[in-house]
Design a protein around this motif. Sequence first.
Motif, short mmCIF file in Angstrom:
data_model
loop_
_atom_site.label_atom_id
_atom_site.label_comp_id
_atom_site.label_asym_id
_atom_site.label_seq_id
_atom_site.Cartn_x
_atom_site.Cartn_y
_atom_site.Cartn_z
N PRO A 22 0.83 -1.20 0.00
CA PRO A 22 0.00 0.00 0.00
C PRO A 22 0.86 1.25 0.00
N PRO A 23 0.38 2.33 -0.60
CA PRO A 23 1.19 3.55 -0.67
C PRO A 23 1.41 4.18 0.70
N LYS A 48 -8.49 7.40 -1.68
CA LYS A 48 -8.22 7.88 -3.03
C LYS A 48 -6.79 7.56 -3.45
N SER A 49 -5.87 7.63 -2.47
CA SER A 49 -4.46 7.37 -2.77
C SER A 49 -4.23 5.94 -3.23
N TYR A 50 -5.09 5.03 -2.82
CA TYR A 50 -4.94 3.63 -3.25
C TYR A 50 -5.14 3.51 -4.75
N PHE A 69 -4.75 -0.16 -5.72
CA PHE A 69 -6.06 -0.74 -6.02
C PHE A 69 -6.40 -0.44 -7.47
N LYS A 70 -6.88 -1.45 -8.19
CA LYS A 70 -7.42 -1.28 -9.52
C LYS A 70 -8.93 -1.53 -9.45
N ARG A 71 -9.69 -0.86 -10.31
CA ARG A 71 -11.15 -0.97 -10.29
C ARG A 71 -11.68 -1.15 -11.70
#
Length: 562
Positions: free
Chosen positions: A323-324, A402-404, A410-412
């Motif tokens: 994770p960032p 949002k940073s994910y 994270f991809k969506r």
Amino acid sequence: MTNWDHTTNVLVVGTGGGAMTAALVAKQAGLNVLLIEKTEYYGGSTALSGGGLWIPNNYLLQRDGLDDSLEKARTYLKNTVGDRTPQALQEAYLENAPEMVKYLSSNSHVRFHRSVGYADYYPERPGGMADGRAIEGSPFDGSKLGEDFKQLRPMSIKIPAGMAFTASEYNKLGMISSTWAGKWVAFKVGLRTVFNLLTGVKYLALGQALIARLRLSLKDEKIPIWLNTPLKELIVEDGTVAGVLAEKDGKPFRIRASKGVILAAGGFDHNQAMREEFQKGPVNHLWSSGSPGNTGDAIQAGMKIGAKIDLMEDAWWGPSSMPPHMPVMFHVGERSYPGAIIVNAAGKRFTNEAASYVEVVHAMYEKDSAENKHVPATFIMDSRFRNKYIFGTLFPMQPIPKSYFESGYFKRGDTLEELAQACGLDPQNLAETVARFNQFARNGVDEDFQRGASAYDRYYGDPTVKPNPCLAPIEKPPFYAVQMVPGDLGTKGGLVIDEFARVLSADGSPISGLYAAGNTSASVMGNTYPGAGSTIGPAMMFGYIAAKHIAGGKIRPIGKLP
């Protein structure tokens, strides 16, 4: 002759569970003891861990009337570890681990409780136990440590002030949206958090509780710990390890150990050069959850004087994500929750996602090729999964930061095909893989990889999902994906030891005056992971054995058990 700056009977390098156990037992046997620690914190990887120990035939199991025995545990190791490690080493562990637990429970502030229901990782194999053999350090008020509390290694994942939960409670918290037990545990943890904040209690659990209990025990015995004192090399005189060259206050400092040196300083988790030399790529030390100070110093010092090494290619692996702006995330329960899968670059499943974490990463490496990448792999979930279960530090229904998305963590996708394109996966393969998995979920049987067939898989499953608590269709958009890398809890290879924790030379003879425990030594568990706590259990047991051997077997007797 060496000009020594300090002399003691026993020098312990490191301050994790194995190191502290060794120091405590040696001091209670009447020996002078000193611990040195490379970093500004004590606790090592133990302080970052779940604090579990895998202890067959322990007294808590016996007290609860569960069916375990030395012979049963021996059968289990035969069917998991096999002959990958010496039989004498396995026997030493089986015979002395329960004794070590009794010793600490009756001679220190250390207290344990069972991780009830946490199955062995291969419970269906001969000798395995679905009830599990894991125990963990009981919660503790860190304020009892006084000023020393500030030097306890903090958890890598920041937890809100006052909040703490045991490994057993974490299992229930994962079901906060599904079961009343999950809601009750969440309520208890919430009340406890408020109480801690109001009263100033520094409530500790998991590995921090175990280390804090050991630290208070060392304080009672007036055992010194020198922080910021890294090991540089071992000093050998007349064929015996007589002490070490360390660095103290930025200067060389020679410490004599008249009875022995015990190396318990972790593995080479964060030594990129060593990982590339001994382990299959791709490998990255940033993927490791081990203590930042674990750079293989003690292992290299042993190698320099001719110590034998083994298992250097292996680690206590587990699928992890990055994770960032946060430390690496080691994923345990998420892989068993129903409604998610892990796929390779071709968009296909390749293993039982809910299996022991080391098995999943072994599969990643074994099947990885230039033509079909499995490192990294991709975790696929739908909205139902995201809204119902914990993922990393995200609780059910918690908005995804949002940073994910901005960082690509994270991809969506509104469809599986759209998600596949965002991840660089084959869209048709992913759609077909999910369709096949969904049919298995409806039928309750994973025909490809038997997910949910083992009691270990089901420990983190959702008991409200029928007929298989580890399987549910992936069908509710939007869909999400997270890249999975082969992370670890620490490396597994190191100096070869015998049943007395003595370090062995290349010809198999013991190196006089030198002992090792924990991830500085080659694991008694070989290439496998029999159950929760197979890292810390052996670390503390071989620390115990090392001190006992140095003391000639004359240690404090086991007293009344709590």
